[in-house]
Design a protein around this motif. Structure first.
Motif, PDB file in Angstrom:
ATOM      1  N   LEU A 166      48.542 -73.533  52.691  1.00  0.00           N
ATOM      2  CA  LEU A 166      47.565 -74.325  51.958  1.00  0.00           C
ATOM      3  C   LEU A 166      47.366 -73.765  50.558  1.00  0.00           C
ATOM      4  CD1 LEU A 166      44.972 -74.828  54.831  1.00  0.00           C
ATOM      5  CD2 LEU A 166      46.564 -76.526  53.921  1.00  0.00           C
ATOM      6  N   GLY A 167      47.482 -74.624  49.562  1.00  0.00           N
ATOM      7  CA  GLY A 167      47.447 -74.176  48.178  1.00  0.00           C
ATOM      8  C   GLY A 167      46.147 -73.525  47.767  1.00  0.00           C
ATOM      9  N   PHE A 168      45.022 -73.910  48.392  1.00  0.00           N
ATOM     10  CA  PHE A 168      43.734 -73.329  48.000  1.00  0.00           C
ATOM     11  C   PHE A 168      43.471 -71.997  48.693  1.00  0.00           C
ATOM     12  CE2 PHE A 168      42.824 -76.193  51.542  1.00  0.00           C
ATOM     13  CZ  PHE A 168      42.004 -75.430  52.362  1.00  0.00           C
ATOM     14  N   GLU A 169      44.398 -71.550  49.552  1.00  0.00           N
ATOM     15  CA  GLU A 169      44.289 -70.233  50.183  1.00  0.00           C
ATOM     16  C   GLU A 169      45.546 -69.412  49.874  1.00  0.00           C
ATOM     17  OE1 GLU A 169      41.383 -70.851  54.005  1.00  0.00           O
ATOM     18  OE2 GLU A 169      43.529 -71.173  54.353  1.00  0.00           O
ATOM     19  N   HIS A 187      42.368 -62.882  56.192  1.00  0.00           N
ATOM     20  CA  HIS A 187      43.017 -62.653  54.900  1.00  0.00           C
ATOM     21  C   HIS A 187      44.079 -63.710  54.616  1.00  0.00           C
ATOM     22  CE1 HIS A 187      41.106 -58.861  53.902  1.00  0.00           C
ATOM     23  NE2 HIS A 187      41.328 -58.428  55.135  1.00  0.00           N
ATOM     24  N   ALA A 188      44.649 -64.289  55.655  1.00  0.00           N
ATOM     25  CA  ALA A 188      45.625 -65.362  55.479  1.00  0.00           C
ATOM     26  C   ALA A 188      44.955 -66.686  55.149  1.00  0.00           C
ATOM     27  CB  ALA A 188      46.469 -65.514  56.747  1.00  0.00           C
ATOM     28  N   GLY A 189      43.621 -66.723  55.165  1.00  0.00           N
ATOM     29  CA  GLY A 189      42.868 -67.948  54.926  1.00  0.00           C
ATOM     30  C   GLY A 189      42.384 -68.527  56.244  1.00  0.00           C
ATOM     31  N   VAL A 190      41.100 -68.824  56.315  1.00  0.00           N
ATOM     32  CA  VAL A 190      40.555 -69.337  57.575  1.00  0.00           C
ATOM     33  C   VAL A 190      41.157 -70.696  57.920  1.00  0.00           C
ATOM     34  CG1 VAL A 190      38.504 -70.355  56.452  1.00  0.00           C
ATOM     35  CG2 VAL A 190      38.450 -69.758  58.877  1.00  0.00           C
ATOM     36  N   PRO A 235      35.834 -68.452  44.492  1.00  0.00           N
ATOM     37  CA  PRO A 235      35.579 -69.471  43.471  1.00  0.00           C
ATOM     38  C   PRO A 235      35.025 -70.744  44.095  1.00  0.00           C
ATOM     39  CG  PRO A 235      37.781 -68.525  43.233  1.00  0.00           C
ATOM     40  CD  PRO A 235      37.246 -68.039  44.540  1.00  0.00           C
ATOM     41  N   ALA A 236      34.268 -71.488  43.313  1.00  0.00           N
ATOM     42  CA  ALA A 236      33.649 -72.711  43.813  1.00  0.00           C
ATOM     43  C   ALA A 236      34.692 -73.699  44.334  1.00  0.00           C
ATOM     44  CB  ALA A 236      32.813 -73.349  42.708  1.00  0.00           C
ATOM     45  N   ALA A 237      35.845 -73.769  43.661  1.00  0.00           N
ATOM     46  CA  ALA A 237      36.886 -74.718  44.092  1.00  0.00           C
ATOM     47  C   ALA A 237      37.409 -74.361  45.477  1.00  0.00           C
ATOM     48  CB  ALA A 237      38.025 -74.738  43.078  1.00  0.00           C
ATOM     49  N   ARG A 238      37.554 -73.060  45.745  1.00  0.00           N
ATOM     50  CA  ARG A 238      38.030 -72.664  47.072  1.00  0.00           C
ATOM     51  C   ARG A 238      36.961 -72.937  48.127  1.00  0.00           C
ATOM     52  NH1 ARG A 238      41.128 -67.207  49.186  1.00  0.00           N
ATOM     53  NH2 ARG A 238      40.970 -67.726  51.401  1.00  0.00           N
ATOM     54  N   LEU A 239      35.721 -72.652  47.814  1.00  0.00           N
ATOM     55  CA  LEU A 239      34.655 -72.927  48.782  1.00  0.00           C
ATOM     56  C   LEU A 239      34.588 -74.415  49.102  1.00  0.00           C
ATOM     57  CD1 LEU A 239      31.728 -70.638  47.544  1.00  0.00           C
ATOM     58  CD2 LEU A 239      33.229 -70.287  49.506  1.00  0.00           C
ATOM     59  N   GLU A 240      34.725 -75.253  48.072  1.00  0.00           N
ATOM     60  CA  GLU A 240      34.669 -76.699  48.293  1.00  0.00           C
ATOM     61  C   GLU A 240      35.837 -77.160  49.174  1.00  0.00           C
ATOM     62  OE1 GLU A 240      34.498 -80.904  45.753  1.00  0.00           O
ATOM     63  OE2 GLU A 240      34.605 -78.979  44.717  1.00  0.00           O
ATOM     64  N   ALA A 241      37.045 -76.651  48.882  1.00  0.00           N
ATOM     65  CA  ALA A 241      38.218 -77.046  49.673  1.00  0.00           C
ATOM     66  C   ALA A 241      38.106 -76.545  51.107  1.00  0.00           C
ATOM     67  CB  ALA A 241      39.487 -76.514  49.016  1.00  0.00           C
ATOM     68  N   THR A 242      37.593 -75.333  51.271  1.00  0.00           N
ATOM     69  CA  THR A 242      37.420 -74.776  52.614  1.00  0.00           C
ATOM     70  C   THR A 242      36.395 -75.592  53.394  1.00  0.00           C
ATOM     71  OG1 THR A 242      37.950 -72.551  51.820  1.00  0.00           O
ATOM     72  CG2 THR A 242      36.766 -72.719  53.916  1.00  0.00           C
ATOM     73  N   ALA A 243      35.284 -75.926  52.761  1.00  0.00           N
ATOM     74  CA  ALA A 243      34.256 -76.733  53.425  1.00  0.00           C
ATOM     75  C   ALA A 243      34.792 -78.110  53.781  1.00  0.00           C
ATOM     76  CB  ALA A 243      33.028 -76.847  52.525  1.00  0.00           C
ATOM     77  N   LEU A 303      37.098 -77.648  56.907  1.00  0.00           N
ATOM     78  CA  LEU A 303      36.362 -77.345  58.133  1.00  0.00           C
ATOM     79  C   LEU A 303      35.476 -78.518  58.551  1.00  0.00           C
ATOM     80  CD1 LEU A 303      35.428 -73.623  57.401  1.00  0.00           C
ATOM     81  CD2 LEU A 303      37.200 -74.467  58.950  1.00  0.00           C
ATOM     82  N   ALA A 304      34.886 -79.216  57.578  1.00  0.00           N
ATOM     83  CA  ALA A 304      34.081 -80.386  57.913  1.00  0.00           C
ATOM     84  C   ALA A 304      34.943 -81.460  58.570  1.00  0.00           C
ATOM     85  CB  ALA A 304      33.400 -80.941  56.664  1.00  0.00           C
ATOM     86  N   GLY A 305      36.193 -81.570  58.134  1.00  0.00           N
ATOM     87  CA  GLY A 305      37.102 -82.556  58.715  1.00  0.00           C
ATOM     88  C   GLY A 305      37.447 -82.287  60.167  1.00  0.00           C
TER      89      GLY A 305
END
Length: 276
Positions: free
Chosen positions: A152-155, A193-196, A225-233, A236-238
Motif C-alpha cells: 500500500l502506497g500510504f504505508e 512496522h509493515a503498516g497496519v 502525517p495527516a494524509a497517512r492517518l486519513e488513508a489508514t482510517a 480500517l473504516a471500510g
C-alpha cells in the motif's frame, strides 16, 4: 479466542498493575496458549502473577519483531521458567516462533543495541526454536503471519536505525497473529512496522477470510502525517470492524483520528478481550 494484555504503555485504572512502553499479550485459542511478545522488563512476569496467569503453561512464544520493547522481557520469562523448574522439577519449554532475523543486532540514535539480546542458539536452551519467515498455523485457526508484503502506497517502508551490517533497518521481521473466529478475523499486531493496513491485507490472504472483526495492538502511528492517518482510517473504516483497539505505539492524535471513523476501544494492562 481470549486475549489478556500483560504489558502495554498504559494500565487499566484501579487495577494497580505496571505499565511500560512495550507490549505483551497472552492469547488463548482452542486450548493453545501463546505469549505474543514479551515486553521490555520483568513487568511481564510481575503483571502475569498479579493477574493469576501462569507463564509456565505456554505452548508457544511468538515474536512480532526483534526490537527491545518486545523481546527484552524474554529474560524475565526465562528466569521464571528456571524458578518453576526448581519448584516442580519440570522445565517449561514452549516453542518460539519468529522471523529468522528476529535476533539480528541493530542500533539507532547512538544506542548500541535496540534489538534482542538473545541469539537463536541461546534461545534454544530455553525454547524449542521455530525460525519462520512465512506463515505458520500455531493451532487450528490461529496463524503466525510471517513477513508482511508492503504493497500500500500510504504505508511505505520506513527505516528505524541500522542493522549490524550498516544497512538501514526496514524491520523485515515485522509480523502479527491472525485468528479465525465465527464472525471474522481478529488481527493482533505488535508494532505493525509493515503498516497496519498491509498487515490486515496479509492476514486476509493467509487465512483466506475477508471479514475482519477486530484489530488489536500497536499500529506505529507516532507523529504520522495527516494524509497517512486519513488513508489508514479510510481503510480500517471500510472493514466495518466490530472494534479497533490501538495501543502501545499509537499516539493520542492517531487514536483520535481513528476514533472519528472506527469503533475504537481503549485497552491497557489487565484488559481481557474475548472473541467467540
Amino acid at each position: 479466542m481470549k486475549l489478556c494484555v500483560l504489558v502495554d504503555n498504559q494500565a487499566v485504572i484501579d487495577r494497580y498493575l505496571l505499565a511500560e512502553p512495550a507490549l505483551a499479550v497472552l492469547v488463548e485459542h482452542g486450548g493453545t496458549r501463546v505469549l505474543f511478545d514479551a515486553g521490555y522488563s520483568d513487568v511481564l512476569t510481575r503483571n502475569a502473577r498479579a493477574l493469576g496467569e501462569d507463564l509456565g503453561r505456554l505452548d508457544w512464544v511468538a515474536l512480532s519483531h526483534g526490537h527491545q520493547d518486545h523481546t527484552w522481557g524474554l529474560h524475565a520469562l526465562i528466569r521464571a521458567q528456571g524458578d518453576a523448574a526448581a519448584r516442580t522439577g519440570r522445565l517449561p519449554r514452549p516453542r518460539l516462533v519468529a522471523h529468522p532475523g528476529v535476533f539480528d543486532s541493530r542500533s539507532a540514535d547512538g544506542l548500541p543495541e535496540i534489538g534482542a539480546l538473545l541469539t537463536w542458539d541461546k534461545a534454544a536452551r530455553h525454547f524449542e526454536p521455530v525460525p519462520e519467515a512465512g506463515p505458520r498455523e500455531l493451532a487450528p485457526g490461529l496463524f503466525f503471519l510471517g513477513e508482511v508484503p508492503r504493497v500500500l502506497g500510504f504505508e511505505p517502508p520506513v527505516a528505524l536505525g541500522r542493522r549490524e551490517d550498516g544497512a538501514p533497518d526496514l524491520v523485515p521481521d515485522d509480523t502479527a497473529l491472525a485468528c479465525v473466529t465465527r464472525r471474522g478475523l481478529v488481527v493482533l499486531t505488535g508494532c505493525a512496522h509493515a503498516g497496519v493496513c498491509n498487515t490486515v491485507r496479509h492476514a486476509q490472504a493467509v487465512t483466506g477470510k475477508r471479514k475482519v472483526r477486530a484489530v488489536v495492538g500497536g499500529m506505529h502511528l507516532l507523529g504520522a502525517p495527516a494524509a497517512r492517518l486519513e488513508a489508514t482510517a479510510d481503510f480500517l473504516a471500510g472493514l466495518e470492524l466490530e472494534v479497533l483497539c490501538p495501543c502501545h505505539c499509537t499516539d493520542l492524535a492517531a487514536r483520535a483520528a481513528l476514533a472519528r471513523r472506527c469503533p475504537v476501544r481503549e485497552v491497557g494492562v489487565g484488559e481481557r478481550l474475548e472473541f467467540s
